[in-house]
Design a protein around this motif. Structure first.
Motif, PDB file in Angstrom:
ATOM      1  N   GLU A 110       0.864  -1.173   0.000  1.00 46.69           N
ATOM      2  CA  GLU A 110       0.000   0.000   0.000  1.00 46.69           C
ATOM      3  C   GLU A 110       0.905   1.229   0.000  1.00 46.69           C
ATOM      4  OE1 GLU A 110      -3.808   1.750   2.417  1.00 46.69           O
ATOM      5  OE2 GLU A 110      -2.839  -0.044   3.117  1.00 46.69           O
ATOM      6  N   PRO A 111       1.291   1.708  -1.189  1.00 46.19           N
ATOM      7  CA  PRO A 111       2.214   2.833  -1.273  1.00 46.19           C
ATOM      8  C   PRO A 111       1.704   4.052  -0.513  1.00 46.19           C
ATOM      9  CG  PRO A 111       1.816   1.876  -3.429  1.00 46.19           C
ATOM     10  CD  PRO A 111       0.844   1.244  -2.479  1.00 46.19           C
ATOM     11  N   GLY A 112       2.593   4.713   0.166  1.00 43.89           N
ATOM     12  CA  GLY A 112       2.249   5.943   0.867  1.00 43.89           C
ATOM     13  C   GLY A 112       1.714   5.723   2.270  1.00 43.89           C
ATOM     14  N   ARG A 113       1.322   4.501   2.612  1.00 46.03           N
ATOM     15  CA  ARG A 113       0.780   4.248   3.948  1.00 46.03           C
ATOM     16  C   ARG A 113       1.544   3.123   4.645  1.00 46.03           C
ATOM     17  NH1 ARG A 113      -5.370   3.426   3.871  1.00 46.03           N
ATOM     18  NH2 ARG A 113      -4.959   3.234   6.073  1.00 46.03           N
ATOM     19  N   CYS A 114       1.482   1.950   4.086  1.00 42.15           N
ATOM     20  CA  CYS A 114       2.117   0.794   4.711  1.00 42.15           C
ATOM     21  C   CYS A 114       2.722  -0.080   3.619  1.00 42.15           C
ATOM     22  CB  CYS A 114       1.098  -0.051   5.469  1.00 42.15           C
ATOM     23  SG  CYS A 114       0.147   0.843   6.686  1.00 42.15           S
ATOM     24  N   HIS A 115       3.759  -0.780   3.951  1.00 39.51           N
ATOM     25  CA  HIS A 115       4.296  -1.782   3.046  1.00 39.51           C
ATOM     26  C   HIS A 115       4.622  -2.993   3.890  1.00 39.51           C
ATOM     27  CE1 HIS A 115       7.090  -4.134   0.762  1.00 39.51           C
ATOM     28  NE2 HIS A 115       6.637  -3.530  -0.315  1.00 39.51           N
ATOM     29  N   TYR A 116       3.871  -4.057   3.683  1.00 41.75           N
ATOM     30  CA  TYR A 116       4.067  -5.248   4.490  1.00 41.75           C
ATOM     31  C   TYR A 116       4.866  -6.322   3.777  1.00 41.75           C
ATOM     32  CZ  TYR A 116       0.704  -3.295   7.676  1.00 41.75           C
ATOM     33  OH  TYR A 116       0.079  -2.485   8.562  1.00 41.75           O
ATOM     34  N   GLY A 117       5.063  -6.186   2.447  1.00 44.87           N
ATOM     35  CA  GLY A 117       5.761  -7.231   1.718  1.00 44.87           C
ATOM     36  C   GLY A 117       4.938  -8.499   1.752  1.00 44.87           C
ATOM     37  N   GLU A 118       5.328  -9.440   2.578  1.00 42.47           N
ATOM     38  CA  GLU A 118       4.557 -10.667   2.718  1.00 42.47           C
ATOM     39  C   GLU A 118       3.816 -10.601   4.044  1.00 42.47           C
ATOM     40  OE1 GLU A 118       5.195 -15.483   2.771  1.00 42.47           O
ATOM     41  OE2 GLU A 118       6.727 -14.206   1.923  1.00 42.47           O
ATOM     42  N   GLN A 119       2.526 -10.783   3.991  1.00 41.73           N
ATOM     43  CA  GLN A 119       1.691 -10.670   5.177  1.00 41.73           C
ATOM     44  C   GLN A 119       0.677 -11.806   5.164  1.00 41.73           C
ATOM     45  OE1 GLN A 119      -1.274  -7.530   5.156  1.00 41.73           O
ATOM     46  NE2 GLN A 119      -0.869  -7.091   7.300  1.00 41.73           N
ATOM     47  N   GLY A 120       0.383 -12.356   6.305  1.00 40.01           N
ATOM     48  CA  GLY A 120      -0.591 -13.432   6.391  1.00 40.01           C
ATOM     49  C   GLY A 120      -2.006 -12.925   6.185  1.00 40.01           C
ATOM     50  N   TRP A 121      -2.737 -13.523   5.237  1.00 41.26           N
ATOM     51  CA  TRP A 121      -4.132 -13.201   4.978  1.00 41.26           C
ATOM     52  C   TRP A 121      -4.896 -14.512   4.992  1.00 41.26           C
ATOM     53  CZ3 TRP A 121      -6.414  -8.471   2.859  1.00 41.26           C
ATOM     54  CH2 TRP A 121      -5.542  -7.365   2.947  1.00 41.26           C
ATOM     55  N   ARG A 122      -6.115 -14.467   5.447  1.00 34.82           N
ATOM     56  CA  ARG A 122      -6.954 -15.661   5.484  1.00 34.82           C
ATOM     57  C   ARG A 122      -8.275 -15.396   4.783  1.00 34.82           C
ATOM     58  NH1 ARG A 122      -4.563 -16.785  10.544  1.00 34.82           N
ATOM     59  NH2 ARG A 122      -3.470 -18.757  10.422  1.00 34.82           N
ATOM     60  N   ARG A 123      -8.805 -16.446   4.185  1.00 36.80           N
ATOM     61  CA  ARG A 123     -10.118 -16.343   3.546  1.00 36.80           C
ATOM     62  C   ARG A 123     -11.176 -16.444   4.631  1.00 36.80           C
ATOM     63  NH1 ARG A 123     -11.618 -18.414  -2.173  1.00 36.80           N
ATOM     64  NH2 ARG A 123     -13.833 -17.968  -2.191  1.00 36.80           N
ATOM     65  N   ARG A 124     -12.080 -15.484   4.627  1.00 40.22           N
ATOM     66  CA  ARG A 124     -13.141 -15.403   5.639  1.00 40.22           C
ATOM     67  C   ARG A 124     -14.403 -14.855   5.001  1.00 40.22           C
ATOM     68  NH1 ARG A 124     -10.218 -14.212  11.117  1.00 40.22           N
ATOM     69  NH2 ARG A 124      -8.577 -15.720  10.794  1.00 40.22           N
ATOM     70  N   SER A 125     -15.449 -14.742   5.817  1.00 47.08           N
ATOM     71  CA  SER A 125     -16.659 -14.037   5.417  1.00 47.08           C
ATOM     72  C   SER A 125     -16.592 -12.629   6.002  1.00 47.08           C
ATOM     73  CB  SER A 125     -17.903 -14.739   5.966  1.00 47.08           C
ATOM     74  OG  SER A 125     -18.099 -15.957   5.318  1.00 47.08           O
ATOM     75  N   ALA A 126     -17.024 -11.649   5.209  1.00 42.14           N
ATOM     76  CA  ALA A 126     -17.000 -10.266   5.678  1.00 42.14           C
ATOM     77  C   ALA A 126     -18.027 -10.100   6.792  1.00 42.14           C
ATOM     78  CB  ALA A 126     -17.316  -9.316   4.526  1.00 42.14           C
ATOM     79  N   HIS A 127     -17.589  -9.523   7.915  1.00 43.35           N
ATOM     80  CA  HIS A 127     -18.490  -9.287   9.045  1.00 43.35           C
ATOM     81  C   HIS A 127     -19.196  -7.940   8.922  1.00 43.35           C
ATOM     82  CE1 HIS A 127     -17.251 -12.804  11.355  1.00 43.35           C
ATOM     83  NE2 HIS A 127     -16.047 -12.560  10.885  1.00 43.35           N
ATOM     84  N   THR A 128     -18.611  -7.053   8.099  1.00 48.68           N
ATOM     85  CA  THR A 128     -19.199  -5.734   7.873  1.00 48.68           C
ATOM     86  C   THR A 128     -19.067  -5.384   6.394  1.00 48.68           C
ATOM     87  OG1 THR A 128     -17.100  -4.617   8.285  1.00 48.68           O
ATOM     88  CG2 THR A 128     -18.563  -4.896  10.179  1.00 48.68           C
ATOM     89  N   SER A 129     -19.790  -4.388   5.959  1.00 46.52           N
ATOM     90  CA  SER A 129     -19.667  -3.894   4.588  1.00 46.52           C
ATOM     91  C   SER A 129     -18.453  -2.981   4.517  1.00 46.52           C
ATOM     92  CB  SER A 129     -20.922  -3.133   4.178  1.00 46.52           C
ATOM     93  OG  SER A 129     -22.019  -4.006   4.120  1.00 46.52           O
ATOM     94  N   ARG A 130     -17.665  -3.144   3.464  1.00 47.36           N
ATOM     95  CA  ARG A 130     -16.469  -2.329   3.255  1.00 47.36           C
ATOM     96  C   ARG A 130     -16.222  -2.203   1.758  1.00 47.36           C
ATOM     97  NH1 ARG A 130     -14.524  -0.592   7.771  1.00 47.36           N
ATOM     98  NH2 ARG A 130     -14.002  -1.923   9.504  1.00 47.36           N
ATOM     99  N   THR A 131     -15.066  -1.656   1.427  1.00 42.31           N
ATOM    100  CA  THR A 131     -14.633  -1.515   0.046  1.00 42.31           C
ATOM    101  C   THR A 131     -13.416  -2.401  -0.174  1.00 42.31           C
ATOM    102  OG1 THR A 131     -15.411   0.770   0.040  1.00 42.31           O
ATOM    103  CG2 THR A 131     -13.851   0.154  -1.677  1.00 42.31           C
ATOM    104  N   CYS A 132     -13.376  -3.088  -1.314  1.00 39.42           N
ATOM    105  CA  CYS A 132     -12.243  -3.957  -1.645  1.00 39.42           C
ATOM    106  C   CYS A 132     -10.981  -3.108  -1.787  1.00 39.42           C
ATOM    107  CB  CYS A 132     -12.528  -4.715  -2.939  1.00 39.42           C
ATOM    108  SG  CYS A 132     -11.140  -5.728  -3.494  1.00 39.42           S
ATOM    109  N   ALA A 133      -9.907  -3.538  -1.146  1.00 37.39           N
ATOM    110  CA  ALA A 133      -8.653  -2.780  -1.163  1.00 37.39           C
ATOM    111  C   ALA A 133      -8.004  -2.767  -2.544  1.00 37.39           C
ATOM    112  CB  ALA A 133      -7.674  -3.368  -0.141  1.00 37.39           C
ATOM    113  N   LEU A 134      -8.301  -3.743  -3.394  1.00 35.55           N
ATOM    114  CA  LEU A 134      -7.705  -3.765  -4.731  1.00 35.55           C
ATOM    115  C   LEU A 134      -8.599  -3.118  -5.781  1.00 35.55           C
ATOM    116  CD1 LEU A 134      -6.131  -7.325  -4.987  1.00 35.55           C
ATOM    117  CD2 LEU A 134      -4.979  -5.165  -4.594  1.00 35.55           C
TER     118      LEU A 134
END
Length: 172
Positions: A110-134
């Motif tokens: 995420e240029p300008g804010r955070c850069h995690y390189g490799e970060q653990g992500w898991r497949r889940r169900s959304a608990h709230t409505s949001r906007t897709c980061a990509l």
């Protein structure tokens, strides 16, 4: 003759190369196909047309591979070397993209804010409505998403990537 070749080809496709015995089976089936097709003779024009068809298919495969690399490296932030390492040997595996999108390790930049390189992500169900980061498309509660799974919670802990969008990107 062509029915026998079709049958042998189906055997060839279904064979799993896991050990030396499977390699011997593949070699035997290939030899049987060659023996069936040995009496067939093609004209120069037919060979040219076949070669042109193969060239078109190879170009289509190259375009698809470049698109997959572009998505993984440019949009998802996967290091190019890591992509080459993970993708090599899986070029013809239609389940590779699915396996990578359901893996527990995803890449986040995420240029300008955070850069995690490799970060653990898991497949889940959304608990709230949001906007897709990509894609910046709306994610509704209950949609399949990927979310950061690190502890302690990172600053992008509320971020979500639509699982459907990610699978569609990789499939394109």
């Amino acid at each position: 003759m062509f029915a026998r070749v079709r049958e042998r080809f189906a055997q060839l496709r279904s064979a799993q190369v896991t050990d030396g015995a499977a390699c011997e089976v593949l070699a035997r089936v290939r030899e049987e196909i060659q023996q069936e097709l040995a009496p067939v003779r093609f004209t120069a024009q037919a060979i040219d047309q076949l070669c042109a068809g193969v060239k078109r298919q190879v170009e289509q495969v190259r375009v698809a591979e470049c698109r997959i690399q572009q998505i993984a490296v440019d949009r998802c932030g996967m290091p190019r070397e890591r992509f080459v390492e993970l993708f090599s040997g899986h070029e013809t595996d239609p389940d590779w993209a699915t396996a990578r999108t359901t893996a527990s390790r995803e890449f986040w930049v995420e240029p300008g804010r955070c850069h995690y390189g490799e970060q653990g992500w898991r497949r889940r169900s959304a608990h709230t409505s949001r906007t897709c980061a990509l894609s910046r498309q709306k994610i509704r509660r209950g949609d399949a998403v990927f979310k950061p799974a690190e502890r302690p919670a990172p600053s992008n802990a509320a971020a979500m990537i639509s699982a459907e969008m990610l699978c569609d990107l990789i499939a394109d």
